[in-house]
Design an enzyme around this catalytic site. Sequence first.
Site, PDB file in Angstrom:
ATOM      1  N   ASP A   1     -31.787   7.519 101.484  1.00  0.00           N
ATOM      2  CA  ASP A   1     -32.900   6.632 101.120  1.00  0.00           C
ATOM      3  C   ASP A   1     -32.886   6.353  99.619  1.00  0.00           C
ATOM      4  OD1 ASP A   1     -35.588   5.424 100.991  1.00  0.00           O
ATOM      5  OD2 ASP A   1     -35.734   6.128 103.042  1.00  0.00           O
TER       6      ASP A   1
ATOM      7  N   HIS B   1     -30.530   3.843  98.644  1.00  0.00           N
ATOM      8  CA  HIS B   1     -31.282   2.594  98.525  1.00  0.00           C
ATOM      9  C   HIS B   1     -31.598   2.205  97.088  1.00  0.00           C
ATOM     10  CE1 HIS B   1     -32.817   2.943 102.969  1.00  0.00           C
ATOM     11  NE2 HIS B   1     -31.502   2.978 102.853  1.00  0.00           N
TER      12      HIS B   1
END
Length: 409
Positions: free
Chosen positions: A229, A252
Amino acid sequence: MSSVSNRMILLLWWICFFCYNCDAFATGLPPKVFNVINYGARPGGFSDNSQLSNFFLKAWKDGCEYEGKSRILIPKGTYEMNSVTFAGPCKGAMSFLIKGTLLAPTNPALFLNYDTWIGFKYLDNLTVKGGGVLDGRGKSAWKYNNCGFKRNCYRLPTTLRLDFVHNSKIKYLRSVNSKIEHISVFGSTNLNISFLKLTTPNEGHNTDGIKIARSKNIWVSRSMIHTGDDCIALLSGSEEIGIKEVVCGPGHGISIGSIGRGHWKDPVRGVRVMNCTFLGTQNGARIKTWSPSEYVLVADVSFEDIKMENVNNPIFIDQDYCPFCGNRKIGSSQSQVEIRNVTFRNIRGTSSSKIAVNLQCSNVKPCQNVKFVNIDLAYEGPIGGPSLASCFNVYGVAYGKQVPSGCVV
Ligand SMILES: *[C@@H]1O[C@H](CO)[C@@H](O)[C@H](O)[C@H]1NC(C)=O
Ligand SMILES: *[C@@H]1O[C@H](CO)[C@@H](O)[C@H](O)[C@H]1NC(C)=O
Ligand SMILES: *[C@@H]1O[C@H](CO)[C@@H](O)[C@H](O)[C@H]1NC(C)=O
Ligand SMILES: *[C@@H]1O[C@H](CO)[C@@H](O)[C@H](O)[C@H]1NC(C)=O
């Protein structure tokens, strides 16, 4: 060329990790050492791992009550440890030296609905370091991570949680396979977080590297973060945050947000991201707000001297974040989050999507004073041709090279 310099960064990181990870540069009186082995702990494992946390806590308690510098020492070896929080206030500066490898529980009864694996709370002058490894053993937990789809979902424990910790340092540690985020910082001030290596495979959802909220004067530097993430996520109330020489990817990217939902209305202000590298991340420099949303201010943010390699959304302001809303017309964000004074300076490298600069600012609160200085992002992918910019509701200026151009004139 670029992969050489990435290797250089990695090499430098390891050299620094090993040469500084010792006490050669310690100053002042030596601390009093509280070795957990003297409190009954031993590597290996106990039939009941809560025993081990109790031994650690006993060492902590003695150290915390000592009126001078204390060092809690976890020597080399592997220790299986349940959830534990080391709380202050303490009478003197504490250091927590982790030389061993700590293993998180894999039995769901011992981790579901705990929000912390290793916590530090209400402390001043804490140092956590030692070159050891925190292994969250996330594989046992990722299948329970369904909060994106369900209201009544399980909470999973953050590997290292710092709540109300001030004037402190976290350095020379590795964290692997976190169940959810690796590090969470809340209600804290004056922290230096450096020389960390945080890794989780892609299959671990919501495994952010470092998550910061309601905290001020936090520096994150010289670290490598690859996760499933966000590399670093800055949430409501993050102020005066510096991020320097961090290598992110996969994951991310560095994200401000998501902002604007629920009771979280403290502004995000004074964020400097500099000399960072993004390798194959989904996003690079991102600001993400809910739409619709509450009013929140996001101001005085800069991303400077950033290298992007094969990044899907290198520069991205998404004011239309609503994962449950389905597809909506582009350029129609109703976010009340006010974004102003954002600078992107010296951002270079490659985008794996055609749209390298994507600014979807709010229809009701357009982005103000957005500055682009020397942007050079080429598209590298199967379609070929130049990279593009897609921008709605953006006011600002551009100087120097602009590839792609067209967001502001
Ligand atoms: C932390 O350090 C500061 C500055 O050296 C000192 O004034 C303060 O008393 C220390 N607090 C603790 C709990 O050690
Ligand atoms: C963090 O680092 C900065 C600059 O490198 C330094 O001025 C500051 O005193 C450090 N803070 C702590 C708590 O170590
Ligand atoms: C970041 O990199 C630029 C260009 O390589 C360099 O001029 C600058 O001094 C660096 N800044 C920091 C804070 O390391
Ligand atoms: C934005 O920048 C302007 C001038 O550069 C400054 O006057 C203003 O206070 C800044 N606004 C915020 C909210 O930081």
